[in-house]
Design an enzyme around this catalytic site. Structure first.
Site, mmCIF file in Angstrom:
data_model
loop_
_atom_site.group_PDB
_atom_site.id
_atom_site.type_symbol
_atom_site.label_atom_id
_atom_site.label_comp_id
_atom_site.label_asym_id
_atom_site.label_seq_id
_atom_site.Cartn_x
_atom_site.Cartn_y
_atom_site.Cartn_z
ATOM 1 N N GLU A 43 -17.523 -0.384 -19.153
ATOM 2 C CA GLU A 43 -18.299 -1.149 -19.099
ATOM 3 C C GLU A 43 -19.386 -1.148 -19.909
ATOM 4 O O GLU A 43 -20.358 -0.208 -19.020
ATOM 5 C CB GLU A 43 -18.913 -1.256 -18.043
ATOM 6 C CG GLU A 43 -17.231 -1.949 -16.852
ATOM 7 C CD GLU A 43 -17.185 -2.179 -14.712
ATOM 8 O OE1 GLU A 43 -18.070 -1.738 -14.654
ATOM 9 O OE2 GLU A 43 -16.499 -2.200 -14.826
ATOM 10 N N ASP A 48 1.154 -1.493 -0.076
ATOM 11 C CA ASP A 48 0.374 0.123 0.098
ATOM 12 C C ASP A 48 1.236 0.959 0.025
ATOM 13 O O ASP A 48 1.742 0.759 0.753
ATOM 14 C CB ASP A 48 -0.548 -0.001 1.120
ATOM 15 C CG ASP A 48 -2.236 0.792 1.679
ATOM 16 O OD1 ASP A 48 -3.454 0.682 1.009
ATOM 17 O OD2 ASP A 48 -1.934 1.949 0.461
ATOM 18 N N SER A 64 -11.314 -4.152 -8.191
ATOM 19 C CA SER A 64 -11.265 -2.840 -8.099
ATOM 20 C C SER A 64 -11.477 -2.159 -9.093
ATOM 21 O O SER A 64 -13.243 -1.177 -8.999
ATOM 22 C CB SER A 64 -10.198 -3.002 -7.595
ATOM 23 O OG SER A 64 -9.555 -2.979 -8.724
ATOM 24 N N HIS A 67 -19.503 -6.876 -12.787
ATOM 25 C CA HIS A 67 -19.151 -5.455 -11.558
ATOM 26 C C HIS A 67 -20.086 -5.969 -10.315
ATOM 27 O O HIS A 67 -21.274 -5.049 -10.170
ATOM 28 C CB HIS A 67 -19.324 -5.017 -11.630
ATOM 29 C CG HIS A 67 -19.404 -2.848 -11.549
ATOM 30 N ND1 HIS A 67 -18.381 -1.527 -11.631
ATOM 31 C CD2 HIS A 67 -18.404 -3.121 -10.024
ATOM 32 C CE1 HIS A 67 -18.172 -1.778 -10.969
ATOM 33 N NE2 HIS A 67 -17.498 -1.824 -9.494
HETATM 34 P P1 NAI Z 1 -9.915 2.187 0.283
HETATM 35 O O1 NAI Z 1 -10.215 4.410 0.161
HETATM 36 O O2 NAI Z 1 -9.992 1.718 1.663
HETATM 37 O O3 NAI Z 1 -8.456 1.339 0.132
HETATM 38 C C1 NAI Z 1 -7.332 1.651 -0.852
HETATM 39 C C2 NAI Z 1 -6.055 1.046 -0.879
HETATM 40 O O4 NAI Z 1 -5.433 1.541 -2.116
HETATM 41 C C3 NAI Z 1 -5.684 1.949 0.412
HETATM 42 O O5 NAI Z 1 -5.331 2.283 1.202
HETATM 43 C C4 NAI Z 1 -4.594 3.387 -0.337
HETATM 44 O O6 NAI Z 1 -3.877 3.801 -0.372
HETATM 45 C C5 NAI Z 1 -4.077 2.169 -1.296
HETATM 46 N N1 NAI Z 1 -3.613 2.598 -2.827
HETATM 47 C C6 NAI Z 1 -4.332 3.610 -3.147
HETATM 48 N N2 NAI Z 1 -3.103 4.023 -4.165
HETATM 49 C C7 NAI Z 1 -2.651 2.720 -4.974
HETATM 50 C C8 NAI Z 1 -1.346 2.607 -5.062
HETATM 51 N N3 NAI Z 1 -0.960 3.220 -5.585
HETATM 52 N N4 NAI Z 1 -0.735 1.176 -4.901
HETATM 53 C C9 NAI Z 1 -0.993 0.587 -3.695
HETATM 54 N N5 NAI Z 1 -1.979 0.666 -3.160
HETATM 55 C C10 NAI Z 1 -2.584 2.134 -3.597
HETATM 56 O O7 NAI Z 1 -11.362 1.464 -0.836
HETATM 57 P P2 NAI Z 1 -11.581 0.260 -0.480
HETATM 58 O O8 NAI Z 1 -12.680 -0.081 0.202
HETATM 59 O O9 NAI Z 1 -10.903 -0.487 0.245
HETATM 60 O O10 NAI Z 1 -12.390 -0.481 -1.958
HETATM 61 C C11 NAI Z 1 -10.876 -1.368 -2.949
HETATM 62 C C12 NAI Z 1 -10.856 -0.823 -4.366
HETATM 63 O O11 NAI Z 1 -12.135 -1.681 -4.667
HETATM 64 C C13 NAI Z 1 -11.873 0.838 -4.581
HETATM 65 O O12 NAI Z 1 -11.781 1.292 -5.789
HETATM 66 C C14 NAI Z 1 -13.769 0.712 -5.135
HETATM 67 O O13 NAI Z 1 -13.747 1.254 -6.525
HETATM 68 C C15 NAI Z 1 -12.985 -1.180 -5.455
HETATM 69 N N6 NAI Z 1 -14.845 -1.429 -5.210
HETATM 70 C C16 NAI Z 1 -15.092 -2.389 -6.023
HETATM 71 C C17 NAI Z 1 -16.546 -2.740 -6.065
HETATM 72 C C18 NAI Z 1 -17.158 -4.225 -6.477
HETATM 73 O O14 NAI Z 1 -18.390 -4.354 -6.687
HETATM 74 N N7 NAI Z 1 -16.510 -4.591 -7.805
HETATM 75 C C19 NAI Z 1 -17.560 -3.039 -5.118
HETATM 76 C C20 NAI Z 1 -16.996 -2.001 -3.645
HETATM 77 C C21 NAI Z 1 -15.810 -1.623 -4.046
#
Ligand code: NAI
Length: 412
Positions: A269, A181, A239, A292
């Site tokens: 999508e 991260d 993601s 998705h």
């Molecule tokens: P979050 O904001 O809690 O965690 C994301 C993490 O990624 C953070 O700790 C951040 O520091 C880290 N990060 C940012 N840029 C980075 C990089 N370049 N390299 C490494 N780490 C990096 O978000 P959450 O809730 O965990 O969601 C993660 C992803 O999942 C988001 O893109 C969200 O849109 C996606 N998502 C997809 C869903 C689906 O239905 N497929 C449903 C819910 C979320």
């Protein structure tokens, strides 16, 4: 339980797009009872007329709220996006009109983590291959290329809400968990942080991506990164579609360097199920494609309903904007033995003095005061020792007449 505020009983709420009943139950538990529901969405033209009647609008992802629509509303107070994203709302226009927007960014965290686990096991056990074979009448009982996940290494990219939950569950199933991260994160269980993406890719038997869509994650996984991954490893992306180059992944799968992949998100999508979807990986073995749906569960919908309704009610009851996505964030205490005045104004020097002048000129004692700004908007919350309705109305009118006021009202 705090007493139901008089001002809450006047609030009219419109909920569109079949929002979960848990939202209505939650709003009603606060005494917000004037709720109208509509199963579908409305066009911009329809919305411009309909929303004039409401203080609160609840939407999901299909209702687009442009600046033009928002400007047509005259008593609008707040918007609830009963979903994760808020791209469908012109957030800047909403802020300029003094309208905070709330959403539920983490209600489906568990749902996503569980699907990632499902995909990890399915990929290691070649479930999609066996499934397609049996549908074609082939009874393939071979154990070749099928593995337990116990003792394997999971590399999580993005150790946020989802990444952490996934790591904890994976560890309970006997996996070794590593993560990368860009922010320093507190490790759950025995998960170990690595200093670079490269290190993580090198050691992982399966890599699962849980990063946001931003400049640093765009095309994060291309030919170079796939080449660094272990031969025979797996890739999971639940993601955002912009994170992985599908063309490069397709080549890595064809060459068998990557043994399988699971994708829930894609660079483009379709907006609805009526539009057909085509992906380069449609016919690639040991690839699992889902539309998705990683966060789409009944439990997540219930949680989204409660979460956003609680945030809306908290704002309506106290003026607290701590969870807003587009607004000056203020965490204010519940109203106690006073009347509360909200003053939203252009962020300019001298506004606080003008607000205070209103109270002193009317000889009203201020009991508490909170101010926060966000870009061009200032947000003031003032608790005052006001006993009569006539005094409340006089203050409200005087606050509204201050130059550069966007909106002002009282909670009582
Ligand atoms: P979050 O904001 O809690 O965690 C994301 C993490 O990624 C953070 O700790 C951040 O520091 C880290 N990060 C940012 N840029 C980075 C990089 N370049 N390299 C490494 N780490 C990096 O978000 P959450 O809730 O965990 O969601 C993660 C992803 O999942 C988001 O893109 C969200 O849109 C996606 N998502 C997809 C869903 C689906 O239905 N497929 C449903 C819910 C979320």
């Amino acid at each position: 339980m705090l007493p139901v505020l008089k001002s809450l009983s006047k609030i009219k709420v419109l909920l569109l797009e079949n929002i979960a009943p848990s939202a209505i139950d939650t709003l009603k538990s606060y005494g917000i009872n004037k709720i109208t529901q509509h199963k579908g969405s409305y066009s911009n033209k329809e919305l411009k007329i309909i929303i004039k009647d409401y203080h609160v609008l609840g939407i999901r992802s299909r209702t687009h709220l442009s600046g033009e629509v928002l400007n047509a509303a005259n008593k609008f107070s707040t918007i609830g996006c009963f979903c994760i994203g808020t791209n469908q709302v012109d957030l800047v226009a909403a802020r300029e009109l003094g309208v905070p927007v709330f959403n539920a960014p983490y209600s489906n965290t568990r749902s996503v983590a569980e699907l990632a686990i499902c995909h990890i096991i399915s990929l290691f056990r070649q479930i999609s291959v066996k499934h397609l074979a049996i549908l074609a009448g082939v009874w393939d009982k071979s154990a070749n290329g099928c593995y337990e996940i116990r003792g394997k290494t999971l590399g999580i990219v993005g150790y946020g809400h989802i990444g952490k939950q996934l790591g904890a569950i994976a560890e309970s199933l006997g996996m070794n968990v590593f993560y990368y991260d860009t922010l320093r994160q507190l490790s759950l269980g025995n998960a170990k942080a690595l200093k670079s993406l490269k290190e993580l890719l090198k050691i992982s038997d399966v890599v699962s991506l849980h990063v946001p869509d931003n400049d640093s994650t765009k095309n994060m996984i291309t030919r170079q990164e796939l080449a660094i991954m272990k031969k025979g490893s797996y890739l999971i992306n639940l993601s955002r579609g912009s994170v992985v180059s599908i063309d490069d992944l397709s080549l890595a799968l064809e060459s068998k360097h990557i043994a399988g992949a699971a994708l829930d998100v894609f660079p483009a999508e379709p907006d609805s199920k009526e539009i057909s979807f085509d992906c380069l990986l449609n016919n690639t073995p040991n690839v699992i494609l889902t539309p998705h749906i990683a966060g789409s569960t009944e439990e997540a919908q219930v949680d989204i309903g409660q979460d956003v309704a609680n945030k809306l009610a908290n704002f309506l009851m106290s003026g607290s904007t701590i969870d807003a996505v587009n607004f000056a964030r203020l965490n204010v205490p519940p109203i106690k033995n006073c009347m509360r005045f909200i003053h939203i104004h252009k962020n300019m020097p001298g506004m606080l003095t003008k607000i205070n002048d209103v109270f002193s000129s009317l000889k009203v004692n201020i009991l508490g005061q909170y101010l926060q700004t966000h870009d061009d908007i200032g947000y003031g919350v003032i608790d005052a020792d006001v006993k009569s309705n006539s005094s409340r109305l006089a203050i409200k009118e005087a606050l509204r007449s201050i130059k550069h006021t966007v909106r002002s009202y009282s909670i009582y």
